[in-house]
Design a protein around this motif. Structure first.
Motif, PDB file in Angstrom:
ATOM      1  N   UNK A 347      35.204   6.007   5.252  1.00 28.95           N
ATOM      2  CA  UNK A 347      34.924   6.008   6.691  1.00 28.95           C
ATOM      3  C   UNK A 347      33.442   5.804   6.970  1.00 28.95           C
ATOM      4  N   UNK A 348      32.591   6.351   6.114  1.00 38.00           N
ATOM      5  CA  UNK A 348      31.153   6.240   6.345  1.00 38.00           C
ATOM      6  C   UNK A 348      30.690   4.794   6.284  1.00 38.00           C
ATOM      7  N   UNK A 349      31.194   4.038   5.310  1.00 42.61           N
ATOM      8  CA  UNK A 349      30.782   2.642   5.185  1.00 42.61           C
ATOM      9  C   UNK A 349      31.270   1.835   6.379  1.00 42.61           C
ATOM     10  N   UNK A 350      32.438   2.186   6.914  1.00 44.81           N
ATOM     11  CA  UNK A 350      32.953   1.493   8.093  1.00 44.81           C
ATOM     12  C   UNK A 350      32.059   1.768   9.294  1.00 44.81           C
ATOM     13  N   UNK A 351      31.671   3.038   9.475  1.00 38.22           N
ATOM     14  CA  UNK A 351      30.785   3.395  10.582  1.00 38.22           C
ATOM     15  C   UNK A 351      29.434   2.732  10.433  1.00 38.22           C
ATOM     16  N   UNK A 352      28.945   2.637   9.197  1.00 35.54           N
ATOM     17  CA  UNK A 352      27.688   1.934   8.939  1.00 35.54           C
ATOM     18  C   UNK A 352      27.763   0.503   9.441  1.00 35.54           C
ATOM     19  N   UNK A 353      28.862  -0.151   9.108  1.00 35.01           N
ATOM     20  CA  UNK A 353      29.025  -1.552   9.494  1.00 35.01           C
ATOM     21  C   UNK A 353      29.200  -1.695  11.001  1.00 35.01           C
ATOM     22  N   UNK A 354      29.992  -0.809  11.595  1.00 33.27           N
ATOM     23  CA  UNK A 354      30.250  -0.896  13.031  1.00 33.27           C
ATOM     24  C   UNK A 354      28.990  -0.610  13.838  1.00 33.27           C
ATOM     25  N   UNK A 355      28.108   0.208  13.298  1.00 33.39           N
ATOM     26  CA  UNK A 355      26.883   0.545  14.016  1.00 33.39           C
ATOM     27  C   UNK A 355      25.669  -0.221  13.537  1.00 33.39           C
ATOM     28  N   UNK A 356      25.898  -1.322  12.840  1.00 33.82           N
ATOM     29  CA  UNK A 356      24.774  -2.115  12.326  1.00 33.82           C
ATOM     30  C   UNK A 356      23.959  -2.722  13.461  1.00 33.82           C
ATOM     31  N   UNK A 357      24.574  -2.922  14.613  1.00 35.16           N
ATOM     32  CA  UNK A 357      23.884  -3.439  15.788  1.00 35.16           C
ATOM     33  C   UNK A 357      24.420  -2.752  17.029  1.00 35.16           C
ATOM     34  N   UNK A 358      23.593  -2.653  18.047  1.00 32.69           N
ATOM     35  CA  UNK A 358      24.007  -1.986  19.279  1.00 32.69           C
ATOM     36  C   UNK A 358      24.963  -2.858  20.080  1.00 32.69           C
ATOM     37  N   UNK A 359      24.824  -4.170  19.961  1.00 33.37           N
ATOM     38  CA  UNK A 359      25.634  -5.090  20.750  1.00 33.37           C
ATOM     39  C   UNK A 359      26.836  -5.575  19.951  1.00 33.37           C
TER      40      UNK A 359
END
Length: 405
Positions: A347-359
């Protein structure tokens, strides 16, 4: 002897008060050590106590459109309070969507739209800033203003807070739900409460101001006479005639922009839905860590008070050292656990990817209106700006005279 004990008790109370202020407020000026002022400020911060919804009556008022820009993630420049930048950026989009859902639930508004920034057009704007979201505690700063400008503020920098109980993650009734949801319901109730106090005759003017501000963005030389701006505040002076062809075109263009923003909504919804299982896992894991850190901070305060108390409370320099080491170990332990969670959980790696950019990332699309096509690429803001350019091309092609050189 009794008088001596009385003075001693008063001294201890003062020491406790100052110690608490120093611990939570850091190094501050002398005037900041106003306990009464601090208490009033804390009491002024609304806290969610239950999830029962009770909206103010707004049946007599018009249904106004609401813009909810993506929240300010408020990521500190230096590592502070275990703020995970990627999670914060993901939360900025997620919380805007949750705010939209809470406002829609009230049934007090027209269309509620999430936008990449605050340049969208609607009658009411709800701005959010994330102050804390550590799994246990969430604190948000909310500002609400209308289309007349930021000086027409309904709610200004108001802080809302909510504490999640560990029982939330153990109850089968709350499975698949966000533990932060109650705070958004509370904010929505507050906004509806402010709305209910407005006069219908004033609110009825807002859609026309929205329309003229939109028109003025494309053709200030034509529509500038209908709206007056002074120090960031906007006032409607008049409206074009209903038979005005340029006015009719602007209305048509505004509908097109609303449809484009409506097409953004499924992207925010899908982002939140894809984030759900991973974010729920993060919330469940982060809560006990945040709770332990809070307890250790409290223990450190009590240790400091005990040390200062001297003969009243048996404490030695060794005890102070133990307490200091204890809170450091707790904070360090929280960081280690946080890192382990980041390394061990998918889950952490997914959140990392999803939050890589604000837009939000969006696929390439081609839009067409009035026979003019435009290719839109990039993230949500890029495409939002690109669509505005698309509408501007249409306006200029029809209503801007050619310049002969």
């Amino acid at each position: 002897m009794l008088q001596l004990l009385s003075h001693l008790n008063q001294y201890i109370i003062k020491v406790i008060s100052v110690s608490l202020l120093i611990f939570f407020g850091g190094i501050a000026a002398a005037q900041d050590f106003d306990l009464d002022k601090r208490v009033k400020k804390q009491n002024a911060t609304p806290t969610v106590t239950n999830t029962r919804l009770n909206y103010a009556n707004t049946d007599h008022l018009p249904k106004l459109d609401v813009i909810v820009p993506v929240f300010d993630p408020n990521i500190p420049k230096k590592d502070k309070d275990n703020v995970w930048p990627e999670v914060r950026r993901a939360e900025a989009n997620r919380f805007a969507w949750m705010m939209k859902q809470a406002l829609e639930k009230s049934q007090a508004f027209g269309a509620v739209r999430v936008t990449p920034n605050d340049s969208g057009f609607g009658e009411i704007y709800v701005h959010g800033k994330i102050l804390r979201a550590n799994g246990e505690d969430i604190r948000l700063e909310i500002t609400v203003n209308d289309i007349r400008g930021k000086k027409k503020t309904w709610i200004k920098n108001k802080k809302f807070k909510y504490r999640v109980q560990e029982s939330f993650h153990k109850s089968p009734r709350t499975q698949g739900t966000d533990s932060y949801a109650p705070i958004f319901d509370m904010i929505a109730q507050e906004i509806v409460k402010k709305l209910a106090k407005k006069k219908a005759k004033d609110l009825n003017k807002l859609p026309a101001i929205t329309e003229m501000r939109f028109a003025n963005m494309f053709g200030s030389e034509y529509f500038g006479k209908y709206i007056k701006e002074k120090r960031g505040s906007y006032k409607l002076v008049g409206l074009p005639d209903e038979s005005d062809q340029v006015y009719a075109k602007i209305r048509s263009m505004r509908i097109q922009e609303q449809l484009f923003v409506d097409q953004l909504q499924p992207h925010y919804e899908d982002f939140s839905a894809r984030m759900n299982p991973h974010y729920f896992a993060w919330q469940k894991h982060a809560l006990p860590i945040a709770k332990e850190r809070r307890k250790q901070k409290r223990a450190a305060i009590l240790g400091t008070i005990a040390a200062i108390g001297g003969t009243v409370v048996a404490a030695t320099s060794d005890n102070r050292t133990v307490q200091t080491v204890g809170v450091a170990a707790a904070v360090g332990g929280g960081l280690v656990a946080f890192k382990k969670f980041g390394d061990a959980k998918a889950s952490a790696s997914v959140l990392d990817e999803m939050g890589s950019t604000l837009n939000l990332d969006m696929g390439v699309q081609v839009v067409e209106f009035e026979g003019i096509q435009t290719k839109l690429e990039g993230d949500a803001i890029d495409q939002f700006v690109g669509y505005r350019g698309h509408l501007l091309k249409i306006y200029e092609s029809e209503y801007t005279p050619d310049v002969q050189l």
